[in-house]
Motif scaffolding. Structure first.
Motif, PDB file in Angstrom:
ATOM      1  N   SER A 505       0.826  -1.221   0.000  1.00 18.36           N
ATOM      2  CA  SER A 505       0.000   0.000   0.000  1.00 18.36           C
ATOM      3  C   SER A 505       0.854   1.263   0.000  1.00 18.36           C
ATOM      4  CB  SER A 505      -0.943   0.004   1.206  1.00 18.36           C
ATOM      5  OG  SER A 505      -0.186  -0.091   2.380  1.00 18.36           O
ATOM      6  N   ASN A 506       2.146   1.127   0.243  1.00 15.98           N
ATOM      7  CA  ASN A 506       3.019   2.305   0.205  1.00 15.98           C
ATOM      8  C   ASN A 506       3.180   2.840  -1.215  1.00 15.98           C
ATOM      9  OD1 ASN A 506       3.512   2.067   2.922  1.00 15.98           O
ATOM     10  ND2 ASN A 506       5.442   0.960   2.677  1.00 15.98           N
ATOM     11  N   LEU A 507       3.512   4.121  -1.297  1.00 16.77           N
ATOM     12  CA  LEU A 507       3.939   4.692  -2.576  1.00 16.77           C
ATOM     13  C   LEU A 507       5.390   4.255  -2.798  1.00 16.77           C
ATOM     14  CD1 LEU A 507       3.677   6.797  -4.941  1.00 16.77           C
ATOM     15  CD2 LEU A 507       4.587   8.466  -3.353  1.00 16.77           C
ATOM     16  N   SER A 522      14.061  -0.684  -2.589  1.00 18.82           N
ATOM     17  CA  SER A 522      12.961   0.217  -2.937  1.00 18.82           C
ATOM     18  C   SER A 522      12.972   1.441  -2.041  1.00 18.82           C
ATOM     19  CB  SER A 522      11.618  -0.506  -2.814  1.00 18.82           C
ATOM     20  OG  SER A 522      11.410  -0.914  -1.475  1.00 18.82           O
ATOM     21  N   VAL A 523      12.374   2.523  -2.558  1.00 19.53           N
ATOM     22  CA  VAL A 523      12.144   3.729  -1.757  1.00 19.53           C
ATOM     23  C   VAL A 523      10.640   3.833  -1.589  1.00 19.53           C
ATOM     24  CG1 VAL A 523      12.422   6.224  -1.631  1.00 19.53           C
ATOM     25  CG2 VAL A 523      14.196   4.840  -2.725  1.00 19.53           C
ATOM     26  N   GLU A 524      10.172   3.812  -0.346  1.00 21.98           N
ATOM     27  CA  GLU A 524       8.720   3.769  -0.094  1.00 21.98           C
ATOM     28  C   GLU A 524       8.321   4.795   0.973  1.00 21.98           C
ATOM     29  OE1 GLU A 524       7.264  -0.200   0.603  1.00 21.98           O
ATOM     30  OE2 GLU A 524       8.775  -1.094  -0.713  1.00 21.98           O
ATOM     31  N   GLU A 525       7.087   5.211   0.864  1.00 22.53           N
ATOM     32  CA  GLU A 525       6.539   6.139   1.861  1.00 22.53           C
ATOM     33  C   GLU A 525       5.033   5.956   1.926  1.00 22.53           C
ATOM     34  OE1 GLU A 525       7.843   9.617  -0.427  1.00 22.53           O
ATOM     35  OE2 GLU A 525       5.750  10.292  -0.510  1.00 22.53           O
ATOM     36  N   ASN A 526       4.428   6.559   2.941  1.00 22.82           N
ATOM     37  CA  ASN A 526       2.971   6.606   2.999  1.00 22.82           C
ATOM     38  C   ASN A 526       2.584   7.902   3.695  1.00 22.82           C
ATOM     39  OD1 ASN A 526       0.239   5.820   2.835  1.00 22.82           O
ATOM     40  ND2 ASN A 526       0.896   3.671   2.922  1.00 22.82           N
ATOM     41  N   PHE A 527       1.301   8.202   3.739  1.00 22.12           N
ATOM     42  CA  PHE A 527       0.915   9.505   4.304  1.00 22.12           C
ATOM     43  C   PHE A 527       1.371   9.615   5.771  1.00 22.12           C
ATOM     44  CE2 PHE A 527      -2.572   6.946   5.800  1.00 22.12           C
ATOM     45  CZ  PHE A 527      -2.969   7.535   6.992  1.00 22.12           C
ATOM     46  N   ASN A 528       1.518   8.480   6.459  1.00 23.84           N
ATOM     47  CA  ASN A 528       1.922   8.495   7.861  1.00 23.84           C
ATOM     48  C   ASN A 528       3.268   7.789   8.087  1.00 23.84           C
ATOM     49  OD1 ASN A 528       1.132   5.972   7.274  1.00 23.84           O
ATOM     50  ND2 ASN A 528      -0.336   5.740   8.950  1.00 23.84           N
ATOM     51  N   LEU A 529       4.035   7.694   7.000  1.00 25.95           N
ATOM     52  CA  LEU A 529       5.315   6.976   7.076  1.00 25.95           C
ATOM     53  C   LEU A 529       6.376   7.758   6.296  1.00 25.95           C
ATOM     54  CD1 LEU A 529       6.785   4.205   7.733  1.00 25.95           C
ATOM     55  CD2 LEU A 529       6.128   3.536   5.413  1.00 25.95           C
ATOM     56  N   PRO A 530       7.364   8.323   7.010  1.00 23.04           N
ATOM     57  CA  PRO A 530       8.412   9.049   6.265  1.00 23.04           C
ATOM     58  C   PRO A 530       9.127   8.130   5.276  1.00 23.04           C
ATOM     59  CG  PRO A 530       8.541   9.546   8.614  1.00 23.04           C
ATOM     60  CD  PRO A 530       7.548   8.428   8.467  1.00 23.04           C
ATOM     61  N   THR A 531       9.593   8.725   4.201  1.00 23.80           N
ATOM     62  CA  THR A 531      10.202   7.957   3.112  1.00 23.80           C
ATOM     63  C   THR A 531      11.388   7.141   3.625  1.00 23.80           C
ATOM     64  OG1 THR A 531       9.674   9.911   1.822  1.00 23.80           O
ATOM     65  CG2 THR A 531      10.966   8.210   0.720  1.00 23.80           C
ATOM     66  N   ALA A 532      11.407   5.847   3.311  1.00 22.35           N
ATOM     67  CA  ALA A 532      12.453   4.948   3.800  1.00 22.35           C
ATOM     68  C   ALA A 532      12.939   4.058   2.660  1.00 22.35           C
ATOM     69  CB  ALA A 532      11.892   4.092   4.941  1.00 22.35           C
TER      70      ALA A 532
END
Lengths: 835, 85
Positions: A505-507, A522-532
């Motif tokens: 579900s992450n971007l 991968s580089v992933e983030e979500n509205f409540n997850l800083p990019t990691a």
């Protein structure tokens, strides 16, 4: 909580002090927000070492990317090192040896011992990974070749140009007295291979590495010479290409068989000098872009085959532009500006196939909006503007067929040129050229597909003509996105597809595979997850965090988002993203800020962080300041863009009627560019909103339609008839529709205060549209303030003085009208005085 | 040279609807994005694709975040391009 209360007390005390000095309460708050901007970044731009153990990434701050972090796959969240301002060059030269350069310094770094060798005064660096060597060119024009331990192998002085195949070949031009000497540099020798007293404009190595090409202008006379130097035999060939007056550049393309060269001599003839008073414009001129650039391009093309005495000049009078393709016998030829009527961004053209043997042109495509050539076979694809379908031409068979399906997006020829893969919003599709059969790749149906890595060898600089294909020797990664923003990945290699990453579900903004395809990052983030950054062991199907990214953002996990579903009056199902205020209290009411553009639900997994946003919309800080923020979808239908936006926004607000924590009397509407136009338009009809902010916004779409668009150098019809405004046709045929959707005609109906802003260097939406809309409100005695930023373009830049000013004023505007914080002098000057 | 042969062979698949909206058709407006390389003084192909139709975000070069542009001439880049969405 205690920390938060302390923060509030400090803020309150500061406020008490500074309010006495005339600064608004909001300005104090903004000052504290602004101080945190430097804490936030997103990691990205992943690069892997050849063995896949070391990973580099850039810290992507809003306004800089000058910090590199090096990660070790074996040690999560423990970057091996940080490198600042080493952005000019970066390459692994051996598994654990890294070469970086920037700010005139190069560094060779051993990632195991962490030892560094520093080379000052370096103006250019190049790695030669085949032998683990590297080159440094320093400020004294010395070119030095080093071994993987940093040991000097060889060097030469007085270097003005150098080229390398990034493997082993190094050719340098040394200037001594009046002579330019081309020298082959190896680890043991420096061998002179060619000398000239001509002016050298450019030195390049052909793709095959078989030739060095040198663009020269003869000393004392304006004559253009291209010299070819065989890199093995050192045989020299001079091609005389005529007068060099007006010469801009020369592009030399080697055919795939390496036996002939296509030479494009670009000349720019200044029109603004030769035709200055008066400047005459003709309605039948298909190249009004020249009015912007002040020059007319004139290309001369030459073909030269090994053994020919002179290059053959191509007949470019009827079709002034040529492009080489895979088959060396043929070229594409076209006139980009003949009959161009400006209803598309780029001209829709007729494509000719030029046979260089019998010297004959044959029209193969009409209405070509986009042309894609196969890098490996005799196939050409053209997107037919009228039919909205791709047409395939087989050069060998001289046959054309239409691929009878709509909505096929970017095409890619496979590594053998037997199939074409098409991205689409409904899966990845494969067209088998031999069988003439189109099918959806298994498990991709219903998913939006994007090919992430592909080859695109040069055939033309003309924007809408390209070669595009899958790599024969690399794994291709395909991204699949479903309707609820979940992403999965497939790999493709030599006809076989594999699922490599299941739905997440992450971007996922980056996905990089190791050469063997066993591991991925991968580089992933979500509205409540800083990019990691994540490591994927594809064999064991395990995923782990490699780098958590921004640990300073300790409140992102507390963010709350809801997806709101609604239906517009055309019966179309739409979504809106509703973000809750931070520290949400279910017993309180909060104001709401609605930000509009077009479709926005795809932003559902974007990580937002506080920043001096270039268009003054800092979503995260608004949540922190106690606002609900809402991003509803807008789609344009038969009513036209303005009325459709009004309809969608009305429906989206209706869908919030049961949300008792939203204060329906305190809703603001904002948008930038297209969103600004929509805001202007909605403001002329709606009574839902307490205040508006519109930025870089068209106010008179009829004027815009007929305007000459300085950004593109074209009249602006295309933006309406085939662009973002999605009008069904020309103004002439849909006058009522254009008029009904024009904000300026109803400016007298605006009922709530509006803040307008624009950058005065904006050539996209001309800044005086803002002044014009403002004028309409002056005439009708409305509450309005306009901000004109002298340096601003279509946005005000990332974290610039102007964007910071806009972010502050926007916050003050919302706080004034939605939170009754009225201590803002520049707003009171209008609102308290009134009209 | 043979005359062009317009194949009557037509393959119909489920992806194509009879009616294509303007929005659906704008994907064909994908072009190469260019950036200006100040060291070389050239407008250089970034190898990244962009949209000519305006979207909410500019098409940015992944290397440095600068806005990618259309090509005007080898020494001049043109207007900004937009992110494919």
């Amino acid at each position: 909580m205690v920390q938060y209360l302390l923060k509030l007390i400090v803020l309150w005390l500061t406020c008490l002090f500074t309010c006495l000095s005339g600064q608004s309460e909001t300005a104090i708050i903004y000052d504290s927000i602004r101080k945190t901007y430097g804490h936030y970044y997103k990691p990205g731009n992943l690069q892997l070492s050849p063995d896949g153990r070391w990973i580099s990434l850039k810290k992507q701050f809003k306004n800089s990317r000058d910090t590199l972090l090096i990660l070790d796959r074996k040690k999560a969240d423990q970057p091996v090192m940080a490198l600042v301002k080493r952005n000019d060059y970066f390459s692994f030269i051996k598994d654990h040896k890294l070469l970086v350069a920037g700010e005139r310094t190069a560094e060779l770094i051993d990632l195991i011992s962490l030892e560094k060798m520093i080379y000052n005064d370096t103006k250019q660096a190049s790695a030669l990974p085949k032998y683990h060597h590297f080159l440094l060119w320093n400020k004294d024009n010395r070119l030095s070749l080093y071994g993987s331990s940093g040991n000097l192998l060889n060097e030469i002085e007085k270097v003005t140009h150098y080229v390398t195949d990034k493997q082993q070949l190094i050719f340098a031009v040394c200037k001594e007295g009046g002579a330019n000497r081309l020298t082959l540099l190896t680890d043991k020798k420096a061998i002179p291979v060619y000398e000239t007293d001509s002016e050298i404009r450019r030195v390049e190595l052909t793709n095959s590495g078989k030739y060095v090409t040198i663009t020269e202008i003869l000393k004392d006379q304006p004559q253009l010479i291209v010299t070819l130097v065989n890199t093995k035999t050192h045989e020299i060939t001079h091609l005389k290409l005529g007068d060099s007056t007006y010469l801009n550049s020369v592009k030399i393309v080697e055919t795939l068989d390496g036996n002939s060269f296509f030479i494009d001599v670009d000349k720019q003839i200044r029109t603004d000098i030769e035709y200055d008073i008066p400047d005459i414009w003709y309605a039948n001129d298909g190249n009004l872009k020249a009015k912007k650039t002040g020059s007319n391009a004139k290309n001369e093309y030459y073909l030269w085959k090994l053994g020919m005495l002179e290059p053959h000049k191509l007949p470019s009078i009827k079709y002034p532009l040529f492009a080489p393709i895979h088959n060396p016998r043929y070229l594409l030829a076209f006139d980009a500006y003949q009959d161009y009527n400006y209803v598309t961004h780029f001209p829709v053209i007729k494509i000719q196939l030029y046979d260089t043997v019998i010297k004959k042109f044959t029209e193969i495509f009409d209405q070509s909006e986009n042309l894609v050539a196969s890098p490996v076979s005799d196939h050409l694809l053209s997107f037919n503007y009228l039919k909205k379908k791709w047409e395939l031409f087989d050069i060998k068979l001289q046959q054309k067929l239409m691929i009878d399906a709509l909505n096929l997006d970017r095409p890619f020829f496979d590594e053998e040129g037997k199939n074409i893969y098409f991205e689409s919003k409904n899966g990845l599709l494969r067209f088998n050229i031999g069988l003439k059969k189109l099918e959806v790749i298994k498990n991709t149906s219903g998913l939006s597909s994007t090919v992430l890595n592909f080859q695109s060898p040069y055939i033309s600089n003309y924007n809408s003509i390209r070669a595009s294909g899958l790599y024969p020797d690399k794994i291709t990664v395909i991204k699949l996105l479903d309707s609820i923003n979940k992403t999965s990945f497939l790999s493709y290699h030599k006809g076989t597809f594999k699922e490599i990453i299941p739905s997440v579900s992450n971007l996922v903004s980056e996905m990089v595979l190791t050469a063997e395809g066993n591991d991925a990052f991968s580089v992933e983030e979500n509205f409540n997850l800083p990019t990691a950054v994540y490591y994927h062991d594809l064999k064991r199907k395990k995923k782990s965090v490699l780098f958590s990214g921004n640990k300073k953002d300790d409140t992102a996990a507390l963010m709350r988002q809801e997806i709101i579903h609604y239906i517009n009056s055309d019966g179309k199902s739409l979504k809106g993203l509703l973000y809750y205020p931070m520290r949400f209290n279910p017993f309180k009411k909060y104001p709401l800020i609605v930000s509009i553009y077009k479709i926005q639900h795809k932003l559902s997994n974007v990580y937002f962080y506080p920043n001096g946003d270039a268009v003054g919309f800092d979503l995260r800080s608004l949540l922190d300041q106690g606002y609900f923020v809402y991003l509803p979808d807008i789609v344009f239908g038969s009513k036209g863009p303005g009325l459709s936006a009004l309809d969608c926004v009305d429906s989206s607000i209706d869908a919030l009627s049961s949300y008792k924590n939203i204060d329906m009397q305190k809703i603001g509407l904002t948008g930038h560019s297209m969103g600004g136009y929509e805001t202007n338009f909605i403001a002329t009809y709606s009574k839902l909103f307490a205040a508006y902010i519109a930025g870089s916004a068209n106010s008179d779409i009829v004027r815009t339609y007929f305007s000459y668009h300085n950004d593109t150098g074209n009249p602006y019809f295309w933006q309406f008839e085939n662009g973002q405004y999605e009008m069904p046709g020309a103004f002439t045929d849909y006058k009522e529709l254009y008029v009904k959707n024009n904000p300026i005609y109803n400016v007298d109906q605006i009922s709530s205060p509006i803040l307008l802003w624009t950058g005065m260097k904006d050539e996209n939406v001309l800044w005086d549209h803002t002044r014009e809309f403002f004028g309409g409100m002056v005439r009708n005695r409305k509450q309005a303030i306009a901000l004109f930023y002298p340096k601003g373009d279509h946005n005000l830049g990332k974290d610039t003085a102007e964007s910071r000013d806009l972010n502050l004023r926007n916050l003050e505007w919302w706080n004034y009208f939605l939170k009754d914080m009225h201590d803002v002098e520049w707003i009171n000057k209008q609102i308290k005085k009134g009209r | 040279m043979k005359n062009l042969f317009f194949s009557a062979f037509i393959v119909l698949i489920g992806t194509g609807a009879a009616f294509a909206t303007k929005e659906a058709n704008t994907k064909s407006a994908i072009v190469k994005g260019y950036h200006f390389d100040t060291a070389q003084g050239l407008c250089v192909n970034s190898q990244e694709d962009c949209n000519t139709v305006e979207t909410a975000a500019f098409c940015e070069w992944s290397e440095d975040g600068s806005t990618l542009r259309t090509f005007i001439s080898p020494t001049m880049c043109g207007s900004p391009l937009y992110k494919i969405q």
